[in-house]
Design a protein around this motif. Structure first.
Motif, PDB file in Angstrom:
ATOM      1  N   UNK A   1      -2.702  -4.918   5.379  1.00  0.00           N
ATOM      2  CA  UNK A   1      -3.817  -5.373   4.539  1.00  0.00           C
ATOM      3  C   UNK A   1      -3.315  -6.279   3.429  1.00  0.00           C
ATOM      4  N   UNK A   2      -2.231  -5.875   2.793  1.00  0.00           N
ATOM      5  CA  UNK A   2      -1.667  -6.670   1.684  1.00  0.00           C
ATOM      6  C   UNK A   2      -1.191  -8.025   2.194  1.00  0.00           C
ATOM      7  N   UNK A   3      -0.508  -8.034   3.343  1.00  0.00           N
ATOM      8  CA  UNK A   3      -0.020  -9.304   3.900  1.00  0.00           C
ATOM      9  C   UNK A   3      -1.167 -10.201   4.338  1.00  0.00           C
ATOM     10  N   UNK A   4      -2.203  -9.622   4.942  1.00  0.00           N
ATOM     11  CA  UNK A   4      -3.364 -10.419   5.363  1.00  0.00           C
ATOM     12  C   UNK A   4      -4.075 -10.998   4.146  1.00  0.00           C
ATOM     13  N   UNK A   5      -4.272 -10.193   3.101  1.00  0.00           N
ATOM     14  CA  UNK A   5      -4.936 -10.684   1.889  1.00  0.00           C
ATOM     15  C   UNK A   5      -4.122 -11.801   1.237  1.00  0.00           C
ATOM     16  N   UNK A   6      -2.800 -11.669   1.252  1.00  0.00           N
ATOM     17  CA  UNK A   6      -1.941 -12.716   0.689  1.00  0.00           C
ATOM     18  C   UNK A   6      -2.087 -14.014   1.479  1.00  0.00           C
ATOM     19  N   UNK A   7      -2.151 -13.904   2.806  1.00  0.00           N
ATOM     20  CA  UNK A   7      -2.318 -15.117   3.615  1.00  0.00           C
ATOM     21  C   UNK A   7      -3.700 -15.735   3.399  1.00  0.00           C
ATOM     22  N   UNK A   8      -4.729 -14.900   3.304  1.00  0.00           N
ATOM     23  CA  UNK A   8      -6.078 -15.424   3.030  1.00  0.00           C
ATOM     24  C   UNK A   8      -6.081 -16.144   1.681  1.00  0.00           C
ATOM     25  N   UNK A   9      -5.378 -15.599   0.701  1.00  0.00           N
ATOM     26  CA  UNK A   9      -5.270 -16.254  -0.613  1.00  0.00           C
ATOM     27  C   UNK A   9      -4.599 -17.616  -0.496  1.00  0.00           C
ATOM     28  N   UNK A  10      -3.565 -17.688   0.341  1.00  0.00           N
ATOM     29  CA  UNK A  10      -2.841 -18.960   0.510  1.00  0.00           C
ATOM     30  C   UNK A  10      -3.702 -20.027   1.168  1.00  0.00           C
ATOM     31  N   UNK A  11      -4.636 -19.616   2.035  1.00  0.00           N
ATOM     32  CA  UNK A  11      -5.469 -20.614   2.740  1.00  0.00           C
ATOM     33  C   UNK A  11      -6.876 -20.696   2.146  1.00  0.00           C
ATOM     34  N   UNK A  12      -7.046 -20.214   0.897  1.00  0.00           N
ATOM     35  CA  UNK A  12      -8.405 -20.125   0.362  1.00  0.00           C
ATOM     36  C   UNK A  12      -9.115 -21.474   0.308  1.00  0.00           C
ATOM     37  N   UNK A  13      -8.429 -22.556   0.010  1.00  0.00           N
ATOM     38  CA  UNK A  13      -9.088 -23.870  -0.006  1.00  0.00           C
ATOM     39  C   UNK A  13      -9.507 -24.267   1.407  1.00  0.00           C
ATOM     40  N   UNK A  14      -8.606 -24.096   2.358  1.00  0.00           N
ATOM     41  CA  UNK A  14      -8.892 -24.410   3.767  1.00  0.00           C
ATOM     42  C   UNK A  14     -10.014 -23.520   4.322  1.00  0.00           C
ATOM     43  N   UNK A  15     -10.059 -22.259   3.864  1.00  0.00           N
ATOM     44  CA  UNK A  15     -11.054 -21.303   4.357  1.00  0.00           C
ATOM     45  C   UNK A  15     -12.350 -21.348   3.550  1.00  0.00           C
ATOM     46  N   UNK A  16     -12.441 -22.263   2.593  1.00  0.00           N
ATOM     47  CA  UNK A  16     -13.630 -22.433   1.761  1.00  0.00           C
ATOM     48  C   UNK A  16     -13.966 -21.173   0.961  1.00  0.00           C
ATOM     49  N   UNK A  17     -12.968 -20.624   0.283  1.00  0.00           N
ATOM     50  CA  UNK A  17     -13.168 -19.442  -0.552  1.00  0.00           C
ATOM     51  C   UNK A  17     -13.098 -19.825  -2.015  1.00  0.00           C
ATOM     52  N   UNK A  18     -13.910 -19.168  -2.823  1.00  0.00           N
ATOM     53  CA  UNK A  18     -13.958 -19.431  -4.260  1.00  0.00           C
ATOM     54  C   UNK A  18     -12.759 -18.828  -4.985  1.00  0.00           C
TER      55      UNK A  18
END
Length: 85
Positions: free
Chosen positions: A58-75
């Motif tokens: 979970x921690x590793x997935x959340x870290x990766x989601x954070x790294x791609x937040x611009x690409x994934x269109x996250x605020x």
């Protein structure tokens, strides 16, 4: 343990698919997704609830989601919540 993640996502096609792809990479299985629309806002809170998952994954997935937040269109970065049962 069971977990949930909340993200603020732009309401457009493909955003959930990008997040789901990252979760799958870390063997995290989605049980439920809830998206709440906010009238007049381009951002929506999206809650992912999971079956049992390793905390490390979970921690590793959340870290990766954070790294791609611009690409994934996250605020902002995802918020991880442990579900106590």
């Amino acid at each position: 343990s069971r977990f949930a993640i909340r993200v603020w996502a732009e309401d457009k096609p493909g955003v959930l698919a990008k997040i789901a792809g990252v979760l799958g990479k870390y063997s995290i299985s989605i049980a439920t997704v809830i998206q709440k629309n906010i009238e007049g806002s381009p951002w929506v809170p999206v809650f992912f609830f999971f079956y049992m998952a390793a905390e490390k994954n979970m921690i590793e997935a959340a870290a990766e989601i954070s790294r791609i937040k611009a690409e994934a269109n996250l605020k902002e970065a995802p918020l991880i919540m442990r579900i106590l049962e």
